[in-house]
Design a protein around this motif. Structure first.
Motif, PDB file in Angstrom:
ATOM      1  N   GLN A 368       0.791  -1.215  -0.106  1.00  4.98           N
ATOM      2  CA  GLN A 368      -0.197   0.213   0.115  1.00  4.98           C
ATOM      3  C   GLN A 368       0.649   1.293  -0.001  1.00  4.98           C
ATOM      4  OE1 GLN A 368      -3.782   0.361   1.925  1.00  4.98           O
ATOM      5  NE2 GLN A 368      -3.534  -1.728   2.824  1.00  4.98           N
ATOM      6  N   VAL A 369       2.019   1.205  -0.432  1.00  2.72           N
ATOM      7  CA  VAL A 369       3.009   2.237  -0.337  1.00  2.72           C
ATOM      8  C   VAL A 369       2.746   2.938  -1.840  1.00  2.72           C
ATOM      9  CG1 VAL A 369       5.234   3.309  -0.773  1.00  2.72           C
ATOM     10  CG2 VAL A 369       4.993   1.316   0.747  1.00  2.72           C
ATOM     11  N   VAL A 370       2.084   4.165  -1.827  1.00  3.24           N
ATOM     12  CA  VAL A 370       1.537   4.989  -3.102  1.00  3.24           C
ATOM     13  C   VAL A 370       2.166   6.412  -3.350  1.00  3.24           C
ATOM     14  CG1 VAL A 370      -0.709   3.593  -2.890  1.00  3.24           C
ATOM     15  CG2 VAL A 370      -0.584   5.771  -1.807  1.00  3.24           C
ATOM     16  N   ARG A 371       3.096   6.546  -2.482  1.00  2.00           N
ATOM     17  CA  ARG A 371       3.566   7.974  -2.676  1.00  2.00           C
ATOM     18  C   ARG A 371       5.389   7.613  -2.641  1.00  2.00           C
ATOM     19  NH1 ARG A 371       1.041  13.291  -0.296  1.00  2.00           N
ATOM     20  NH2 ARG A 371      -1.236  12.654  -0.197  1.00  2.00           N
ATOM     21  N   PRO A 372       5.862   8.607  -3.422  1.00  2.00           N
ATOM     22  CA  PRO A 372       7.347   8.554  -3.216  1.00  2.00           C
ATOM     23  C   PRO A 372       7.852   9.153  -1.909  1.00  2.00           C
ATOM     24  CG  PRO A 372       6.595   9.598  -5.166  1.00  2.00           C
ATOM     25  CD  PRO A 372       5.440   9.504  -4.457  1.00  2.00           C
ATOM     26  N   GLY A 373       8.860   8.443  -1.319  1.00  2.00           N
ATOM     27  CA  GLY A 373       9.207   9.075   0.137  1.00  2.00           C
ATOM     28  C   GLY A 373       8.678   8.372   1.142  1.00  2.00           C
ATOM     29  N   GLU A 374       7.826   7.537   0.845  1.00  2.00           N
ATOM     30  CA  GLU A 374       7.122   6.542   1.976  1.00  2.00           C
ATOM     31  C   GLU A 374       8.127   5.210   2.188  1.00  2.00           C
ATOM     32  OE1 GLU A 374       2.387   7.605   1.726  1.00  2.00           O
ATOM     33  OE2 GLU A 374       2.993   5.682   0.502  1.00  2.00           O
ATOM     34  N   THR A 375       8.634   5.451   3.450  1.00  2.00           N
ATOM     35  CA  THR A 375       9.796   4.354   3.643  1.00  2.00           C
ATOM     36  C   THR A 375       9.150   3.451   4.755  1.00  2.00           C
ATOM     37  OG1 THR A 375      10.663   5.987   5.370  1.00  2.00           O
ATOM     38  CG2 THR A 375      11.194   6.083   3.022  1.00  2.00           C
ATOM     39  N   GLY A 376       8.035   3.260   4.904  1.00  2.00           N
ATOM     40  CA  GLY A 376       7.652   2.079   6.156  1.00  2.00           C
ATOM     41  C   GLY A 376       7.764   0.848   5.605  1.00  2.00           C
ATOM     42  N   THR A 377       8.784   0.112   5.628  1.00  2.00           N
ATOM     43  CA  THR A 377       9.079  -1.244   5.207  1.00  2.00           C
ATOM     44  C   THR A 377       9.439  -1.922   6.338  1.00  2.00           C
ATOM     45  OG1 THR A 377      11.203  -1.175   4.549  1.00  2.00           O
ATOM     46  CG2 THR A 377       9.510  -0.448   2.772  1.00  2.00           C
ATOM     47  N   VAL A 378       9.217  -3.299   6.390  1.00  4.68           N
ATOM     48  CA  VAL A 378       9.616  -4.116   7.421  1.00  4.68           C
ATOM     49  C   VAL A 378      11.206  -4.178   7.608  1.00  4.68           C
ATOM     50  CG1 VAL A 378       9.977  -6.617   8.306  1.00  4.68           C
ATOM     51  CG2 VAL A 378       7.657  -5.721   7.453  1.00  4.68           C
ATOM     52  N   ALA A 379      11.817  -4.318   6.410  1.00  2.41           N
ATOM     53  CA  ALA A 379      13.103  -4.219   6.365  1.00  2.41           C
ATOM     54  C   ALA A 379      13.923  -2.708   7.025  1.00  2.41           C
ATOM     55  CB  ALA A 379      13.973  -4.204   5.158  1.00  2.41           C
ATOM     56  N   ASP A 380      13.174  -1.519   6.809  1.00  2.00           N
ATOM     57  CA  ASP A 380      13.652  -0.486   7.419  1.00  2.00           C
ATOM     58  C   ASP A 380      13.498  -0.413   8.874  1.00  2.00           C
ATOM     59  OD1 ASP A 380      14.669   0.512   4.997  1.00  2.00           O
ATOM     60  OD2 ASP A 380      12.878   1.571   4.589  1.00  2.00           O
ATOM     61  N   ILE A 381      12.534  -0.759   9.197  1.00  2.00           N
ATOM     62  CA  ILE A 381      11.927  -0.811  10.595  1.00  2.00           C
ATOM     63  C   ILE A 381      12.917  -1.639  11.424  1.00  2.00           C
ATOM     64  CG2 ILE A 381      10.045  -1.144  12.351  1.00  2.00           C
ATOM     65  CD1 ILE A 381       8.309  -0.562  10.226  1.00  2.00           C
ATOM     66  N   ARG A 382      12.943  -3.032  10.640  1.00  2.00           N
ATOM     67  CA  ARG A 382      13.787  -3.793  11.611  1.00  2.00           C
ATOM     68  C   ARG A 382      15.362  -3.279  11.716  1.00  2.00           C
ATOM     69  NH1 ARG A 382      13.373  -8.800  12.905  1.00  2.00           N
ATOM     70  NH2 ARG A 382      11.221 -10.087  13.036  1.00  2.00           N
ATOM     71  N   ALA A 383      15.852  -2.749  10.710  1.00  2.00           N
ATOM     72  CA  ALA A 383      17.313  -2.334  10.687  1.00  2.00           C
ATOM     73  C   ALA A 383      17.607  -1.214  11.525  1.00  2.00           C
ATOM     74  CB  ALA A 383      17.786  -1.800   9.303  1.00  2.00           C
ATOM     75  N   HIS A 384      16.412  -0.576  11.710  1.00  2.00           N
ATOM     76  CA  HIS A 384      16.619   0.655  12.535  1.00  2.00           C
ATOM     77  C   HIS A 384      16.712   0.162  14.083  1.00  2.00           C
ATOM     78  CE1 HIS A 384      17.020   4.962  13.479  1.00  2.00           C
ATOM     79  NE2 HIS A 384      15.994   4.853  14.422  1.00  2.00           N
ATOM     80  N   ALA A 385      15.825  -0.472  14.271  1.00  2.00           N
ATOM     81  CA  ALA A 385      15.595  -1.147  15.726  1.00  2.00           C
ATOM     82  C   ALA A 385      16.804  -1.889  16.093  1.00  2.00           C
ATOM     83  CB  ALA A 385      14.245  -2.154  15.594  1.00  2.00           C
ATOM     84  N   GLN A 386      17.254  -2.754  15.275  1.00  2.00           N
ATOM     85  CA  GLN A 386      18.551  -3.536  15.566  1.00  2.00           C
ATOM     86  C   GLN A 386      19.737  -2.492  15.584  1.00  2.00           C
ATOM     87  OE1 GLN A 386      18.416  -6.266  12.369  1.00  2.00           O
ATOM     88  NE2 GLN A 386      16.783  -7.776  13.251  1.00  2.00           N
ATOM     89  N   SER A 387      19.887  -1.732  14.947  1.00  2.00           N
ATOM     90  CA  SER A 387      20.957  -0.640  15.192  1.00  2.00           C
ATOM     91  C   SER A 387      20.817   0.106  16.459  1.00  2.00           C
ATOM     92  CB  SER A 387      20.646   0.544  14.202  1.00  2.00           C
ATOM     93  OG  SER A 387      19.759   1.437  14.431  1.00  2.00           O
ATOM     94  N   LEU A 388      19.774   0.276  17.055  1.00  2.00           N
ATOM     95  CA  LEU A 388      19.562   0.728  18.535  1.00  2.00           C
ATOM     96  C   LEU A 388      19.458  -0.411  19.668  1.00  2.00           C
ATOM     97  CD1 LEU A 388      16.483   3.141  17.802  1.00  2.00           C
ATOM     98  CD2 LEU A 388      18.967   3.687  18.037  1.00  2.00           C
ATOM     99  N   GLY A 389      19.695  -1.569  19.076  1.00  2.00           N
ATOM    100  CA  GLY A 389      19.935  -2.738  20.038  1.00  2.00           C
ATOM    101  C   GLY A 389      18.620  -3.268  20.609  1.00  2.00           C
ATOM    102  N   LEU A 390      17.470  -3.047  19.836  1.00  2.00           N
ATOM    103  CA  LEU A 390      16.191  -3.427  20.268  1.00  2.00           C
ATOM    104  C   LEU A 390      15.893  -4.685  19.967  1.00  2.00           C
ATOM    105  CD1 LEU A 390      14.615   0.128  19.982  1.00  2.00           C
ATOM    106  CD2 LEU A 390      15.597  -0.666  21.867  1.00  2.00           C
ATOM    107  N   THR A 391      14.951  -5.498  20.654  1.00  2.00           N
ATOM    108  CA  THR A 391      14.203  -6.771  20.301  1.00  2.00           C
ATOM    109  C   THR A 391      13.271  -6.389  19.296  1.00  2.00           C
ATOM    110  OG1 THR A 391      14.980  -7.730  22.319  1.00  2.00           O
ATOM    111  CG2 THR A 391      13.009  -8.659  21.164  1.00  2.00           C
ATOM    112  N   VAL A 392      12.934  -7.143  18.432  1.00  2.00           N
ATOM    113  CA  VAL A 392      11.614  -7.061  17.498  1.00  2.00           C
ATOM    114  C   VAL A 392      11.056  -8.238  17.379  1.00  2.00           C
ATOM    115  CG1 VAL A 392      11.090  -6.499  15.130  1.00  2.00           C
ATOM    116  CG2 VAL A 392      13.232  -5.485  16.013  1.00  2.00           C
ATOM    117  N   HIS A 393       9.590  -7.869  17.794  1.00  2.00           N
ATOM    118  CA  HIS A 393       8.597  -9.184  17.405  1.00  2.00           C
ATOM    119  C   HIS A 393       7.772  -8.761  16.303  1.00  2.00           C
ATOM    120  CE1 HIS A 393       9.440 -10.102  21.685  1.00  2.00           C
ATOM    121  NE2 HIS A 393       9.364  -8.870  21.958  1.00  2.00           N
ATOM    122  N   GLN A 394       7.720  -9.735  15.565  1.00  2.00           N
ATOM    123  CA  GLN A 394       6.813  -9.643  14.153  1.00  2.00           C
ATOM    124  C   GLN A 394       5.788 -10.599  14.089  1.00  2.00           C
ATOM    125  OE1 GLN A 394       9.176  -9.118  10.570  1.00  2.00           O
ATOM    126  NE2 GLN A 394       7.432  -9.811   9.240  1.00  2.00           N
TER     127      GLN A 394
END
Length: 605
Positions: A368-394
């Motif tokens: 449902q990404v329909v605009r340029p500049g929308e970056t809400g993907t699982v990969a981006d969220i996971r990567a940022h959380a892991q860079s902060l050392g946070l546990t991710v539940h999916q």
């Protein structure tokens, strides 16, 4: 019938009736579990009780393993939903009574099977007409027929009443006694027929009951993975509060899979516990409509609904939970041309959202990404959380509650638009959802207006292939023009124009039918009947649907920074959103003759 061919018969019936092609593991589970249950019925002297296998719950793609249908000791219809588990061991997940871990099935928690079957019971009683005043006629059992009591002993604590029970291999004798207590030794065919032929009560549309869900949390029954996602968030927030820690939860699912229902259920539960929590989206239409329908004049409740760009200056962990609904609309940055220089921090919007709460929750659908500049993907969220050392539940939701619960229609749309790598195929039909082709925009409007007059909700939408003019005085300009037929787009802004409602209320106020909705307005909403006009930006050429970027009038796609590959995906995603708004049926029409012929080949009379 030999046991080894049982799965083949069930699979064939599911392909015919539900458009589902079960995998090998599911077929093996039938061969291993169903004969066990059948033998237990025979040994109980209840060979006449009917077994309804893989029963599809009304208005959803979810299926219960077995519903036993028969007659109780007083001559009334009786039903027992049986959830069959082949687990040989299970234990509570971190002492949480609602979640379990199953050795050999990964490290991720699963929903307690008693909660799973309890949800089925409540859902069936809510939607099946014949059970409207007989909720006690439906009971549920989780049957772990390969497990011994010692290997699942702490699961029994979740059994709270006689309506939903848990049995193991060690308790087979008690299970047989239970079955004898529920059913008389009489044929159950008529009870099964009454269940299968019963009228289905209308599905609860989100916005019509959203306020009651926040206040009373009794409007929706969360099923299976919906309930699992809900429980994982609650588990994570209790753990974070106790340990002063953080965790991230990601919930993915297609249109109508229940993401926003989970969001509202969580918001209500967290409010009752007194935990600070907010709901946020990147959609003005969705947020304003939630404020209107949920808050209903309550300033305090209205304040719970925010936008993604409201957290630029939020203090770290200011909230216990931040529910980011429609998280696929997260943008690269919250700053815009109106942002003061002092507030331009350079932080990503994702970082702001993740920092604002102990447990940020992201609910999204990458299609449902329909605009340029929308970056809400699982990969981006996971990567940022892991860079902060946070546990991710999916948690990945696997059910369909919109589109009549038709998973077949969802798959048909993905194939049509080339979003799942498979070729388009003819619509095979689904008893729960109607798809039809209009011969002209006049016929499309007439069909939908007829549904509106019959008491259904209905809206027309279109690809962004016509200019979107500003109103002239108190009159909208009829920009969407096809062969003499014309309609205006929905209102752009927050103020009504004549009888046309403001943009945020187009999908829910009566005057909205007289305008054509664009994707940015329709996204996130649902209505009974859905009409979609394919514009000239998606046409059939050389054996497939191709995108024509030059035909789009979307200002976002006119930017040179957007590549042709990005534009292609965004146009296809736009039609994915438009085609999946309907609860009961969808009618389509294309302005392009070749595309109309192609659609006709896929939608035979």
């Amino acid at each position: 019938m030999p046991e080894r061919v049982l799965s083949e018969v069930i699979a064939e019936q599911l392909r015919i009736t539900q458009g589902v092609n079960p995998g090998a593991s599911e077929r093996r589970s039938w061969d291993r579990s169903l004969p066990v249950l059948a033998r237990d019925l025979v040994d109980a002297g209840l060979g006449g009780v009917e077994m309804l296998l893989e029963y599809q719950l009304p208005l959803t793609s979810k299926r219960a393993d077995v519903i036993l249908a028969g007659v109780d000791r007083h001559g009334g219809d009786a039903y027992v939903i049986v959830e069959l588990k082949q687990w040989s061991q299970a234990e509570l997940y971190e002492d949480d009574a609602d979640l379990v871990l199953v050795p050999g099935m990964g490290h991720h928690p699963k929903l307690h099977p008693v909660l799973q079957v309890r949800g089925y019971c409540d859902y069936l009683a809510d939607f099946v007409g014949t059970l409207e005043h007989r909720r006690d006629a439906v009971r549920g059992v989780a049957y772990l027929h390969n497990a011994n009591d010692l290997d699942i002993h702490d699961l029994y604590d979740r059994v709270e009443d006689d309506r939903t029970r848990l049995f193991s291999q060690s308790r087979r004798g008690r299970f047989i006694d239970y079955l004898r207590a529920q059913f008389a030794p009489e044929p159950g065919a008529l009870a099964a027929d009454r269940l299968l032929s019963s009228a289905v009560r209308p599905s609860k549309q989100l916005l019509k009951v959203a306020a009651a869900e926040i206040k009373h949390r009794d409007q929706f029954v969360l099923l299976d993975r919906q309930r699992l996602a809900y429980e994982i968030v609650l588990h994570a927030v209790e753990k974070a509060r106790a340990a002063d820690s953080k965790a991230v939860v990601i919930v993915t699912g297609g249109p109508g899979s229940g993401k926003s229902v989970i969001a509202l259920s969580l918001l209500g539960e967290l409010a009752e516990r007194g935990y600070p929590a907010h709901h946020a989206t990147g959609s003005r239409s969705f947020t304003q409509t939630m404020r209107r329908h949920v808050a209903k004049g309550s300033t305090r409740t209205k304040a719970m609904f925010k936008y993604f760009n409201n957290f630029m200056a939020a203090r770290p962990n200011e909230l216990d939970v931040l529910i980011c609904d429609e998280a696929h609309r997260i943008r690269e940055t919250s700053a815009s041309r109106f942002t003061r220089a002092a507030d331009r921090t350079g932080r990503s919007q994702l970082d702001e959202l993740m920092a604002a709460a102990r447990v940020p929750v992201f609910l999204l659908d990458e299609h449902q990404v329909v605009r340029p500049g929308e970056t809400g993907t699982v990969a981006d969220i996971r990567a940022h959380a892991q860079s902060l050392g946070l546990t991710v539940h999916q948690v990945d939701l696997d059910a369909q509650f919109r589109c009549g619960g038709s998973r077949a229609y969802e798959e048909w749309v993905l194939r049509l638009l080339g979003l799942n790598g498979e070729d388009p195929e003819a619509w095979a039909g689904d008893a729960n959802f109607e798809v039809t082709l209009a011969e002209s925009p006049y016929e499309l409007e007439g069909l939908l207006r007829g549904k509106l007059n019959d008491g259904y909700s209905a809206r027309m939408t279109a690809g962004f292939c016509w200019r979107w003019s500003d109103p002239v005085g108190d009159r909208l300009v009829s920009d969407v023009q096809v062969d003499g037929w014309s309609k205006p787009w929905n209102v752009k802004g927050d103020r009504a124009v004549g009888d046309a409602p403001p943009s945020a209320l187009w999908a829910t106020m009566p005057g909205g039918f007289e305008q054509v909705g664009c994707v940015y307005t329709a996204q996130g909403f649902e209505y009974d009947w859905n009409g979609v006009i394919f514009g000239s930006d998606l046409v059939y050429r050389d054996g497939r649907l191709v995108t024509v970027r030059a035909a789009s009038k979307d200002p976002e796609l006119m930017k040179k920074s957007v590549t042709d590959e990005q534009a292609d995906r965004l146009i296809r995603n736009t039609y994915k959103v438009l085609l999946t708004r309907g609860m009961i049926g969808t009618a389509v029409y294309s302005v392009d003759a070749k595309t109309q012929d192609f659609l006709a080949s896929l939608l035979p009379d």
